[in-house]
Design a protein around this motif. Structure first.
Motif, short mmCIF file in Angstrom:
data_model
loop_
_atom_site.label_atom_id
_atom_site.label_comp_id
_atom_site.label_asym_id
_atom_site.label_seq_id
_atom_site.Cartn_x
_atom_site.Cartn_y
_atom_site.Cartn_z
N GLY A 4 39.00 84.11 10.06
CA GLY A 4 37.99 84.13 9.02
C GLY A 4 38.39 84.91 7.79
N SER A 5 39.67 85.09 7.60
CA SER A 5 40.12 85.89 6.45
C SER A 5 41.46 85.37 5.96
N ASP A 6 41.73 85.58 4.69
CA ASP A 6 43.03 85.22 4.13
C ASP A 6 44.05 86.34 4.29
N TYR A 7 43.57 87.49 4.77
CA TYR A 7 44.48 88.62 4.91
C TYR A 7 45.31 88.46 6.18
N VAL A 8 46.37 89.22 6.27
CA VAL A 8 47.28 89.11 7.41
C VAL A 8 47.32 90.44 8.16
N GLU A 9 47.59 90.32 9.43
CA GLU A 9 47.75 91.51 10.27
C GLU A 9 49.23 91.66 10.60
N PHE A 10 49.80 92.77 10.23
CA PHE A 10 51.23 92.98 10.45
C PHE A 10 51.49 93.35 11.90
N VAL A 11 52.50 92.72 12.47
CA VAL A 11 52.90 92.99 13.85
C VAL A 11 54.14 93.86 13.86
N GLU A 12 55.11 93.53 13.03
CA GLU A 12 56.31 94.34 12.91
C GLU A 12 56.58 94.60 11.44
N TYR A 13 56.95 95.82 11.14
CA TYR A 13 57.18 96.24 9.77
C TYR A 13 58.68 96.42 9.50
N PRO A 14 59.13 96.08 8.31
CA PRO A 14 60.47 96.49 7.91
C PRO A 14 60.44 97.95 7.47
N GLU A 15 61.57 98.46 7.02
CA GLU A 15 61.64 99.85 6.58
C GLU A 15 61.34 99.97 5.09
N GLU A 16 60.61 101.02 4.73
CA GLU A 16 60.42 101.41 3.34
C GLU A 16 60.70 102.90 3.24
N PHE A 17 61.49 103.29 2.27
CA PHE A 17 61.88 104.70 2.15
C PHE A 17 60.89 105.44 1.24
N LEU A 18 59.67 105.61 1.74
CA LEU A 18 58.63 106.37 1.05
C LEU A 18 58.39 107.67 1.80
N TRP A 19 57.77 108.64 1.12
CA TRP A 19 57.54 109.93 1.76
C TRP A 19 56.39 110.67 1.10
#
Length: 275
Positions: free
Chosen positions: A171-186
């Motif tokens: 019922g939504s256009d949004y997605v649910e993430f199952v596996e994430y790639p890496e992002e170098f944030l802190w």
């Protein structure tokens, strides 16, 4: 890797795994002759400052900046069993179809004639601000849509530690993430960074010891599916350069107008805002 660093890595790994029953035996496998060559791939990236940009240097406090990461020389990225690389890719956003996102994947290459097993519940990411992340939460590894705990890498093949998987929610256009790639944030506050920390077109450089932020990846692998014996690879990234930019990084580094030198494939960068 020195005996001191090896001991520290083992202690950190044991602390991260303290919630898991571990009757298995860890076998130390040291770096091979190719290890430093792999590390140097990531330390070639630098910021290229043109004469025109030099005239604008320090003209005002920068709200946006790009960080260039390097790999510490005591990291283990290559031994007789495996080679680990962090590969940059531009992927289509699952939410915004007309937008690409720059992400990274931890690629593990099996260099042996045996199957290599990766237990993601024993693989961790740890930041210098104290935050930790386990690559497989046991509560989320129970069905086909969830991240699978074990990765089997056939002889002389490659697999990513994580993929980029998502599902559409009902019922939504949004997605649910199952596996994430890496992002170098802190965490900027924890690293002592604030608005005015860097000026426009200013380049701040750091050593392994003076860097304001470091990130470690600890990857456990075995040639046995039951992990009766296993080995550990530890890779340590650190901020090597920070460049104050007036606008966010908006071009791919492999174009002719890019301001970053080095091997695009093996350059690790991150853009953030000082607000």
């Amino acid at each position: 890797m020195s005996e001191t660093m090896k001991a520290k890595t083992i202690i950190l790994f044991c602390l991260l795994c303290s919630m898991t029953a571990m009757a298995q035996t860890m076998v130390y496998v040291g770096p091979d002759k190719n290890n430093q060559k792999v590390i140097r791939r990531y330390n070639r990236c630098h910021y290229r400052l043109t004469p025109a940009q030099t005239l604008l240097s320090h003209s005002g406090k920068a709200k946006d900046f790009t960080a260039i990461f390097g790999v510490k020389t005591n990291s283990l990225m290559s031994n007789d069993d495996i080679e680990i690389n962090f590969l940059k890719k531009w992927v289509e956003s699952p939410i915004y179809n007309d937008k690409e996102e720059r992400v990274y994947f931890v690629e593990i290459k099996n260099k042996t004639s045996d199957t290599i097993f990766i237990d993601r519940s024993r693989c961790f990411r740890a930041d210098s601000d104290g935050s930790k992340y386990c690559y497989c939460d046991s509560s989320k590894c129970s069905d086909t849509l969830s991240m699978q705990r074990m990765i089997a890498i056939p002889p002389h093949a490659k697999r990513n530690l994580t993929d980029y998987r998502w599902v559409k929610t009902k019922g939504s256009d949004y997605v649910e993430f199952v596996e994430y790639p890496e992002e170098f944030l802190w965490n900027l506050d924890a690293a002592g960074m604030y608005e005015g920390y860097v000026y426009y077109e200013e380049v701040k450089t750091y050593t392994e010891d003076t860097s304001p932020f470091c990130r470690s990846f600890l990857i456990a692998y075995s040639k046995q599916a039951d992990f009766a014996t296993y080995s550990l690879a530890a890779i340590h990234f650190y901020i090597r350069e920070i460049i104050g930019w007036r606008y966010p990084e908006s071009i791919k580094e492999n174009t002719n107008t890019a301001r970053l030198t080095g091997d695009y494939k093996y350059s690790i960068t991150s853009w953030m805002s000082l607000y």
